[in-house]
Design an enzyme around this catalytic site. Structure first.
Site: not given
Length: 353
Positions: A52-54, A95, A202, A243, A253-254
């Site tokens: 995970r993480g763009a 995703r 996270q 993202d 973003n998250k």
């Protein structure tokens, strides 16, 4: 700190036809590397947040589409292109929000088309080279973002971050955590507050682990404690990753990031978004055009608990991201420099440099 920066969350083992990823779902209790050899395994790892993480998602997708194409039995360019596009479309479905996923896959396809007059073997080698370029460039991008961001910070400051935008979300250094790592090396002695970042934690599982391993002064807080640490004067700047950035500066973003930005605005604290140019989507006019992934109810109701912590069959709404309005963002920090409002002009300029 060196040990944390040395972690490669995504790497290619070409000899054994595998992509090796650090399984982020098992942190902080276990550090396990998975060896993935099929597009299906890579899709599953992206969807279930094992990677995970763009930036890391983009790197994994680039390696994945290369390996899938490498194993193609195509004897002509047209057959190879058809096989490539099927794998690309499949991986792209994992995703919807992180633009790096699509950017990396499009870049791989562009390279394949550039090499169309070469032999099948030469095309496959070019795809490997391009995937490795994507990974190596991201490391330099993150370092440059860290340098630019550090220029805005002062020694001893308290910093708040949300989700995880560190080493394990990128090739190395991270985006929002890059200035923290560079500051640690240079004696800035930052005090970092890490939001836990519900519902997938996270911040608690990943950011707090990364920074503690690196010897950074980090304090874990619940998401709903951000206001009080700001009010108490413990936070002088907020650093987050993202993202996707729309052309007007709206940033996905998250989930929970927009709330942090609203708090920062109220308390007069600068809110900085650390964004590789690859996350800036000039074809997306505003945040209203960014697709927001909605995930399963179990992440809220049962995932982290021995027993269900919500009534059976209760309705849930679990968006994985929210959009921070551009008016709440002090600056967007890229590898090419710092973009200030009006973002419609500064982001366009950054992309053209």
């Amino acid at each position: 700190m060196t040990a944390v920066k040395a972690i490669q969350s995504v790497q290619l083992d070409d000899e054994n036809n595998t992509v090796i990823i650090l399984d982020q779902t098992l942190l902080p209790n276990e550090k396990v590397f998975l060896h993935l050899s099929t597009p299906e395994e890579i899709w599953e790892a992206i969807y279930h947040l094992k990677v995970r993480g763009a930036p890391a998602i983009g790197i994994a997708a680039a390696f994945g589409v290369y390996l899938g194409t490498k194993q193609s039995k195509a004897s002509t360019y047209e057959q190879l292109l058809d096989d490539f596009q099927k794998i690309k479309q499949y991986l792209a479905s994992s995703r919807p929000t992180a633009v790096n996923l699509f950017w990396a896959l499009d870049r791989m396809e562009d390279r394949l088309k550039v090499e169309k007059d070469k032999s099948i073997e030469e095309i496959k080698n070019a795809l490997k080279e391009e995937a490795e370029h994507i990974r190596n460039e991201d490391e330099q991008v993150c370092y440059s973002i860290g340098e630019h961001a550090l220029s805005l910070l002062k020694p001893g400051w308290g910093l708040l971050t949300h989700c995880n935008a560190g080493t394990i979300a990128t090739a190395r250094y991270g985006t929002a955590l890059a200035p923290i790592y560079l500051g640690q090396e240079r004696g800035y002695h930052f005090k970092v507050f890490a939001d836990e970042t519900r519902p997938l934690l996270q911040g608690a599982r990943l950011t707090a682990w990364e920074l503690q391993e690196a010897g950074v002064d980090v304090t874990l807080i619940c998401d709903n404690m951000a206001s009080i640490v700001m009010k108490e004067g413990k936070v002088q700047a907020v650093l987050v990753g993202c993202d996707r950035v729309a052309a007007n500066g709206d940033t996905a973003n998250k989930i929970g990031t927009s709330g942090v930005a609203i708090l920062a605005k109220y308390y007069g604290i600068p809110f900085y978004v650390c964004a590789p140019l690859s996350t800036i989507d000039l074809d997306c006019p505003t945040g209203e055009h960014i697709p927001i992934e909605v995930r399963k109810a179990e992440e809220i109701t049962t995932k982290w608990y021995e027993k269900p912590m919500a009534p059976e069959n209760v309705q849930t709404y679990n968006p994985a991201f929210d959009v921070t309005d551009h008016e709440l963002i002090t600056a967007i920090i890229t590898e090419k420099g710092i973009a200030y409002p009006p973002f419609t002009k500064s982001l366009k300029h950054m992309k053209s440099v």
